[in-house]
Write an enzyme that holds these catalytic residues in place. Sequence first.
Site, PDB file in Angstrom:
ATOM      1  N   ARG A  79      -3.883  -9.701   5.549  1.00  0.00           N
ATOM      2  CA  ARG A  79      -4.365  -9.790   4.170  1.00  0.00           C
ATOM      3  C   ARG A  79      -3.237  -9.341   3.249  1.00  0.00           C
ATOM      4  O   ARG A  79      -2.811  -8.185   3.291  1.00  0.00           O
ATOM      5  CB  ARG A  79      -5.601  -8.909   3.996  1.00  0.00           C
ATOM      6  CG  ARG A  79      -6.248  -8.957   2.630  1.00  0.00           C
ATOM      7  CD  ARG A  79      -7.491  -8.062   2.595  1.00  0.00           C
ATOM      8  NE  ARG A  79      -8.131  -8.096   1.292  1.00  0.00           N
ATOM      9  CZ  ARG A  79      -7.822  -7.295   0.274  1.00  0.00           C
ATOM     10  NH1 ARG A  79      -6.852  -6.386   0.424  1.00  0.00           N
ATOM     11  NH2 ARG A  79      -8.465  -7.383  -0.881  1.00  0.00           N
ATOM     12  N   LYS A  91       0.802  -1.216   0.000  1.00  0.00           N
ATOM     13  CA  LYS A  91       0.000   0.000   0.000  1.00  0.00           C
ATOM     14  C   LYS A  91       0.842   1.277   0.000  1.00  0.00           C
ATOM     15  O   LYS A  91       2.049   1.251   0.183  1.00  0.00           O
ATOM     16  CB  LYS A  91      -0.978  -0.025   1.175  1.00  0.00           C
ATOM     17  CG  LYS A  91      -2.127  -0.999   0.927  1.00  0.00           C
ATOM     18  CD  LYS A  91      -3.230  -0.876   1.940  1.00  0.00           C
ATOM     19  CE  LYS A  91      -4.407  -1.768   1.559  1.00  0.00           C
ATOM     20  NZ  LYS A  91      -5.474  -1.752   2.593  1.00  0.00           N
TER      21      LYS A  91
END
Length: 407
Positions: A378, A344
């Site tokens: 995740r 991210k």
Amino acid sequence: MKDYSPRWINLNNETEAKKAMQQIGSDPGGIAHMAGKPIGRALKLENVPLPAAHIIKQEMLSLGGDAAVHRNVVVNKIEASDILLVGTAKHFRRLSQKLAAQPFGLKDLGKSLKGLLETLEPPKQRVLPCRGKDIVLGERTLIMGILNLTPDSFSDGGKFNTLERAIKQAEALVEQGADILDIGAESTRLNHDPVSAEEEWHRLEAVIKALLPRLAVPISVDTYKAEVAERALAAGVHMINDVWGLQKDPGMAEVVGKYQAPVIVMHNQEGSSYHHLIGDMMAYLKKSIHLAEEQGLTGDQIIIDPGIGGVAFGKSLDFDLEIMSRLGEFRSLGHPILLGTSRKSMIGQTLNLPMEERLEGTLATSVVGVAAGVDILRVHDVQANKRAVQMADAIYRRKRGENFSGA
């Protein structure tokens, strides 16, 4: 019931203690015994009306604990304060009993504090039924592998948006050690192109129906649309991952309740304006938890996600980093925690690296998650994260719960 966002924070040294005092606007010297030694656990309360704040402080001091109160906000035309309480488990257990007899909603706080004490216990192994495929929680940190079927995902858009490639990737992720597979068909990147429920289901249907009989692990669908969730659960999917925490589509909570499916509720918001970052996030997640509980879901069936993801999820880089440093506070909500940081923007901005070079940064955040007591990670790169997490588990799951004295 008044919600003062009570939560545990770690104060491992004098520097952290001073920072916590400064955050509530109090003199760092205000808690006498902090200087020069580790503190361990402290309890933070926010927006407590001053009369209630003074009662809490006096009760804690009378028990031999310590407290700092600072008048700093006006809530509904009432002066209010943030509070920091420091003591042992015994102090807090006795405080919960004493508050039960007090006014200003403190009886409810006493009950809440009793529940918070339970969250400090080392995680116990338990089984979460996932509509026919069970998940064991508490034994180790679980890995959720990501399968994107979108043409425009920030990370791997277009790589797996054919049936053959999607099946091959899903099987590879499970072979590498994924405990859960999360399938998404609409990008959540900033400025993504929204898709209709019909189009989202069109991307998902064939892949889901092909994978359900093939995979031994539970399958989660990443969607915030009730119509898509309904179709996926009717087809046999095991859980739902909602990036809007059941708060975007008013029908979503009813759908997961109908199927009694475990649901991941993520914090999300438009814009990055907060009064209290963690407190505001807690309030949002508590609303999500309440929506799920109204439909009959309980305990481990509700999994919380703080929503790391920069502007796309209502955070700045500084906010994402602060959340990462305070992950353990979310355990106060009493539900399993999922962390999704894989590749991210927080990693890219911190290390100044493009998406395809963010593996090492992701592994660092995964280990931080393990240290904070996260239950599920995740990730895109399952094998590398699995190995890093196994090593981190071997270290941190032995130590968890040791820094809070029961004396």
